[in-house]
Design a protein around this motif. Structure first.
Motif, PDB file in Angstrom:
ATOM      1  N   ALA A  43       0.927  -1.188   0.080  1.00 17.87           N
ATOM      2  CA  ALA A  43       0.139  -0.060  -0.023  1.00 17.87           C
ATOM      3  C   ALA A  43       0.970   1.145  -0.041  1.00 17.87           C
ATOM      4  O   ALA A  43       0.188   2.429  -0.355  1.00 17.87           O
ATOM      5  N   GLY A  44       1.982   1.175   0.404  1.00 17.92           N
ATOM      6  CA  GLY A  44       2.953   2.246   0.540  1.00 17.92           C
ATOM      7  C   GLY A  44       3.972   2.300  -0.738  1.00 17.92           C
ATOM      8  O   GLY A  44       3.960   1.580  -1.612  1.00 17.92           O
ATOM      9  N   ALA A 284      -0.273   0.262  -4.067  1.00 19.45           N
ATOM     10  CA  ALA A 284      -1.526  -0.622  -4.366  1.00 19.45           C
ATOM     11  C   ALA A 284      -2.129  -0.981  -3.033  1.00 19.45           C
ATOM     12  O   ALA A 284      -1.722  -1.685  -2.309  1.00 19.45           O
ATOM     13  N   HIS A 285      -3.061  -0.191  -2.892  1.00 19.13           N
ATOM     14  CA  HIS A 285      -3.824  -0.374  -1.577  1.00 19.13           C
ATOM     15  C   HIS A 285      -4.958  -1.326  -1.783  1.00 19.13           C
ATOM     16  O   HIS A 285      -6.170  -0.980  -2.580  1.00 19.13           O
ATOM     17  N   ALA A 286      -4.898  -2.520  -1.249  1.00 26.32           N
ATOM     18  CA  ALA A 286      -5.853  -3.512  -1.537  1.00 26.32           C
ATOM     19  C   ALA A 286      -7.163  -3.388  -0.960  1.00 26.32           C
ATOM     20  O   ALA A 286      -7.525  -2.661   0.264  1.00 26.32           O
ATOM     21  N   GLY A 299      -8.168 -13.623  -7.245  1.00 29.46           N
ATOM     22  CA  GLY A 299      -7.319 -12.214  -7.402  1.00 29.46           C
ATOM     23  C   GLY A 299      -7.766 -11.264  -6.181  1.00 29.46           C
ATOM     24  O   GLY A 299      -8.474 -11.550  -5.198  1.00 29.46           O
ATOM     25  N   VAL A 300      -7.083 -10.263  -6.451  1.00 35.44           N
ATOM     26  CA  VAL A 300      -7.312  -9.090  -5.777  1.00 35.44           C
ATOM     27  C   VAL A 300      -7.622  -7.571  -6.119  1.00 35.44           C
ATOM     28  O   VAL A 300      -6.986  -7.400  -7.167  1.00 35.44           O
ATOM     29  N   LEU A 301      -8.691  -6.952  -5.695  1.00 30.23           N
ATOM     30  CA  LEU A 301      -8.908  -5.668  -6.427  1.00 30.23           C
ATOM     31  C   LEU A 301      -8.244  -4.687  -5.515  1.00 30.23           C
ATOM     32  O   LEU A 301      -8.223  -4.760  -4.307  1.00 30.23           O
ATOM     33  N   TYR A 302      -7.492  -3.837  -6.145  1.00 34.20           N
ATOM     34  CA  TYR A 302      -6.626  -2.593  -5.362  1.00 34.20           C
ATOM     35  C   TYR A 302      -6.876  -1.390  -5.924  1.00 34.20           C
ATOM     36  O   TYR A 302      -7.012  -1.216  -7.336  1.00 34.20           O
ATOM     37  N   ILE A 303      -6.791  -0.297  -5.092  1.00 34.80           N
ATOM     38  CA  ILE A 303      -6.418   0.925  -5.815  1.00 34.80           C
ATOM     39  C   ILE A 303      -5.138   1.188  -6.035  1.00 34.80           C
ATOM     40  O   ILE A 303      -4.202   1.187  -5.175  1.00 34.80           O
ATOM     41  N   ASP A 304      -4.691   1.631  -7.327  1.00 33.83           N
ATOM     42  CA  ASP A 304      -3.457   2.098  -7.786  1.00 33.83           C
ATOM     43  C   ASP A 304      -3.377   3.644  -7.219  1.00 33.83           C
ATOM     44  O   ASP A 304      -4.148   4.388  -7.781  1.00 33.83           O
ATOM     45  N   ASP A 472     -12.502   5.764   3.330  1.00 33.14           N
ATOM     46  CA  ASP A 472     -11.214   6.633   3.101  1.00 33.14           C
ATOM     47  C   ASP A 472     -11.127   7.287   1.866  1.00 33.14           C
ATOM     48  O   ASP A 472     -12.054   7.317   0.942  1.00 33.14           O
ATOM     49  N   LYS A 473     -10.215   7.841   1.358  1.00 32.23           N
ATOM     50  CA  LYS A 473     -10.199   8.754   0.126  1.00 32.23           C
ATOM     51  C   LYS A 473     -10.518   8.074  -1.055  1.00 32.23           C
ATOM     52  O   LYS A 473     -11.031   8.680  -1.962  1.00 32.23           O
ATOM     53  N   TRP A 474     -10.228   6.656  -0.989  1.00 32.70           N
ATOM     54  CA  TRP A 474     -10.719   5.777  -2.248  1.00 32.70           C
ATOM     55  C   TRP A 474     -11.929   5.350  -2.264  1.00 32.70           C
ATOM     56  O   TRP A 474     -12.421   4.251  -3.046  1.00 32.70           O
ATOM     57  N   GLY A 475     -12.720   5.701  -1.101  1.00 34.19           N
ATOM     58  CA  GLY A 475     -13.948   5.113  -0.970  1.00 34.19           C
ATOM     59  C   GLY A 475     -14.004   3.807  -0.361  1.00 34.19           C
ATOM     60  O   GLY A 475     -15.237   3.153  -0.486  1.00 34.19           O
TER      61      GLY A 475
END
Lengths: 599, 221
Positions: A43-44, A284-286, A299-304, A472-475
């Motif tokens: 995530a960092g 990559a924020h899972a 798999g994994v959904l994440y926010i780039d 959070d910021k990414w919903g």
């Protein structure tokens, strides 16, 4: 190094690993050296301790003299970047306004996670620690025994390098001969404590820490770790040879550009990357684990975070090693028709029974340590000695008002000064001028601090859930924390206060505590020790636990939890070494299952 | 030491000009006299952020402008050197930049430091007024004896007369901050007896004279 952008990810991997700390790092190491293709989501940002560590900075060379600020919450030179108790854009909430019912959640957002700044204390759980309920009727037993984990403790110790001694004390396991590195010499204050408290029956022995007091034996260890795999042996040997031994300076919390202590970024990830089998996607924020038609994780959904867009990696198996809290959050946010309450949560147990270590400190001033001839005791950048728990028989005999143990960590004495006043006001009184400087020199090195590191027992009131409102910021819905210490922990800290006071007095010193201090004011707030475990407990019964003794989620067989989340109890021994041992063990199991086509 | 002139002579004119330039650049205001604080409040400085370059060495002023006025700086230098003078243990506070660190501290944008600013700046003002009241001179121009006469009234809150209690609280805070800075320097380390932060080939533990003084033996073989 294959640190890649989201757009460069391969079509599909064997295993997706969320998190790059102790659990994720060990998992990546184990799987890639066995030939599996892995992708790691962090995530960092990416982070390289070789070039990004404040090794020798004096306080005068840092902003605000290295004092903690909201930007660097453990001080400027602390290895943690982009992290802390509070992170902009990534809130969490508290169910209660009462400070004693709140949990403080430390989150580093950087490659290697918490392993970059930890204390490197590497104590094995003992046999009792896997079966605590069987001993005292409280909390939960593990579905595995010490003997199941022992070979992996040994392997991890050989790989990361741990100094210490074998003392043969109760529930304080020895390592096999030749595994531990030489213990560093004791410091003056440690020796004086050891001598002074011997009449009280308190053992002061060498602690175990993941610091190389000499180079690792790259000629023999790799063959023991990876028998029959010459390719893996060579990669691991090369990585071991690239690590320097401790040069007896600088606090380990700064990180180590010599690679002399264990960080995932200096020990686990370099050989994993050298296999060519690992892609790391930073920022990559899972968000959630995705499931296929067959009910398996795919798999994994994440926010780039670099684009703000949702992305997905595909894999045949998924490992969550994102920290207890974050793993719980991902599981609870992974909702589907099959799992409307989140993956593995049909019984509502995901998020329950989160534990921290019990913390609490007492300081003292020891006249015998005043005006000692100056000597350099930086040593291995952390404690050399400690007091293991030694009241097992008293507890078994029902003589104590708490049921689990604590060990004692030391600080103070001749550590690097600056950034704080070395001569407190009550001792300086009205001194200024040369008198003040003489008093500062006289007292320097005479202050000791003793800290409880104890076992919290899982309780119904300490857990995390999804906040129904806040995102959070990414919903992504955030965690809401609930916390409560029980009398078990309060009584433990009270015992610590009494014991530490007796120790300080045995040294001829004076206890330094705020007036009116009690166990309830001395105990650290929940989360402050940063030993958060639990939330997705392993057990023998699918109805009463989230995963089995292989860290494998009961409901989704190709999903593994390899941080502290599966811990049914949180022994005083500090969780990192056990997280690594269990991750290696689960990794071997994944490799075995993959060979059999079972994933 | 030249007690009477030492403080002001430690403040070379070019240094003063440098501060003015720095402040002017930082606040982009042509008129410096009394508006510096107002300017700082109007455009609050940012901190160093959660991801600063950890490999670099820094000095006060690198991340946010220093905001003490020249008069405040003079007072800080004089008081810091009174508390931590040049002597057999090492140099004076101002010789190792303690005043700059104090300026950096009270100029920082973080809540704790802002709070300290609110306590420290009025204290500096009080010192000036007290110096004028007693000796008709600015604090930095007083003799060591005169400075001590004021300091003795405020150096320990428990003994301070009621009218000096507030100033005594300031003195403690200032002393603490000055010592935090002084002992974070190489000279401060020498003064206190810290000799670490150097790489060693091996760690031998305490030397024989330390063991002998404590009556202990090394137990880790």
């Amino acid at each position: 190094m294959p640190i890649i952008a989201a757009s460069q990810a391969k079509e599909e991997y064997d295993v997706a690993i969320v998190g790059s700390g102790a659990g994720g790092g060990q998992m990546a190491y184990t799987l890639t050296l066995a030939g599996l293709k892995c992708v790691m989501l962090e995530a960092g940002r990416a982070y390289d301790p070789a070039t990004q560590t404040a090794m020798f900075h004096r306080p005068e060379q840092t902003p605000l003299l290295n004092t903690p600020t909201p930007d660097k919450q453990m001080g400027f030179t602390d290895a943690t970047v982009d992290g802390g108790w509070e992170i902009p854009d990534e809130p969490y909430t508290q169910a209660s306004d009462k400070p004693e019912e709140q949990f403080h959640w430390w989150r580093p957002r950087m490659l290697g996670g918490r392993t970059n700044h930890w204390g490197r204390m590497s104590l094995r759980n003992g046999p009792y620690d896997f079966k605590p309920r069987s001993r005292d009727g409280l909390g939960f037993d593990w579905p595995i025994r010490y003997d199941d984990v022992e070979p992996y403790y040994t392997k991890v110790e050989m790989l990361i390098g741990v100094y210490g001694t074998n003392e043969g004390l109760e529930n304080t396991p020895n390592s096999p001969d030749g595994v531990l590195l030489p213990a560093p010499k004791a410091r003056a204050s440690e020796l004086y404590l050891q001598k002074s408290v011997k009449p009280l029956g308190i053992p002061v022995i060498s602690i175990h820490r993941a610091v190389l007091t000499r180079p690792l034996d790259a000629d023999t260890i790799p063959a023991k770790l990876h028998p029959g795999n010459a390719w893996a042996q060579k990669i691991v040997a090369d990585s071991m040879r690239a690590r320097g031994a401790c040069f007896w300076a600088t606090d380990c919390h700064r990180g180590c550009s010599l690679r002399a202590n264990y960080q995932s970024t200096t020990v686990h990830l370099p050989p994993a990357l050298a296999t060519g089998n690992l892609d790391i996607i930073p920022n990559a924020h899972a968000r959630e684990v995705t499931l296929g038609q067959d009910g398996k994780a795919n798999g994994v959904l994440y926010i780039d975070k670099t684009s703000g867009k949702e992305e997905r990696v595909k894999a045949k198996a998924v490992v969550l090693a994102a920290s207890s809290g974050e793993t719980v959050r991902i599981l609870l946010n992974s909702k589907s028709a099959a799992f409307p309450q989140g993956i593995g949560n049909a019984h509502g147990l995901v998020g329950k029974y989160i534990m921290d270590s019990v913390g609490g400190s007492v300081g003292g001033q020891i006249p015998a340590l005043e005006n000692l001839p100056p000597y350099n005791e930086d040593g291995a950048g952390g404690p050399h000695m400690y007091i293991p728990w030694y009241h097992y028989k008293d507890q078994a005999a029902g003589k104590m008002n708490f049921s689990r143990g604590y060990h004692v960590e030391f600080n103070g004495t001749r550590a690097m000064p600056g950034g704080r006043n070395p001569l407190s006001d009550d001792l300086a009184r009205g001194a200024y001028g040369t008198k003040f400087k003489e008093e500062a020199r006289r007292y320097y090195g005479s202050f000791v601090g003793y800290t409880v590191r104890g076992e919290m027992i899982a309780n119904e009131h300490s857990f995390a859930e999804i906040d129904p409102q806040v995102k959070d910021k990414w919903g992504i819905p955030v965690l809401r924390w609930h916390w409560r210490w029980s009398d078990q922990e309060i009584n433990m800290v009270e015992h610590g206060i009494q014991t530490f006071s007796a120790m300080i007095e045995a040294m001829g010193g004076k206890v330094r505590m705020r007036k009116g201090s009690t166990a309830k004011t001395v105990i650290d707030a929940g989360g402050k020790v940063i030993h958060e475990v639990g939330g997705a407990l392993m057990g023998e019964d699918p109805k009463k636990s989230v995963c089995n003794g292989w860290n494998q989620v009961w409901d989704v067989k190709n999903l593994f939890l390899c941080d502290g989340a599966p811990f049914p109890s949180n022994a005083d021994k500090n969780p990192t070494l056990t997280i690594m041992a269990l991750a290696w063990r689960a990794g071997d199991y994944i490799v075995d299952q993959a060979k059999k086509g079972n994933l | 030491m030249n007690h009477d002139e030492s403080s002001s002579s430690r403040l070379p004119r070019r240094t003063v000009l440098k501060w003015f330039a720095a402040i002017a650049a930082a606040t982009q205001l042509p008129n410096l006299g009394s508006t510096v604080e107002a300017a700082a409040a109007a455009s609050p400085a940012k901190g160093y952020g959660m991801d600063p370059d950890l490999s670099k060495f820094y000095q006060p002023g690198d991340f946010w402008p220093l905001t003490l006025t020249p008069v405040q700086r003079e007072t800080v230098i004089a008081l810091a050197d009174l508390i931590l003078p040049a002597d057999h243990l090492g140099p004076a506070a101002s010789a190792v930049r303690v005043p700059e660190f104090i300026d950096e501290w009270v100029s920082a944008p973080y809540p704790q430091q802002q709070k300290d600013r609110e306590a420290l700046l009025p204290g500096l003002q009080w010192l000036e007024e007290e110096a004028q009241k007693r000796f008709s001179k600015k604090f930095s121009a007083l003799s060591e004896q005169q400075k001590s006469a004021i300091a003795d009234d405020i150096c320990w809150p428990a003994d301070a007369k009621p009218e000096f209690k507030k100033a005594a609280a300031f003195f403690q805070k200032f002393r603490s901050l000055a010592a935090s800075a002084y002992y974070g320097t190489e000279a401060g380390w020498k003064a206190i007896g810290y000799i670490g932060n150097v790489p060693l080939v091996k760690f031998d533990g305490p030397p024989p004279e330390v063991l002998a003084k404590l009556g202990v033996e090394q137990t880790v073989k």
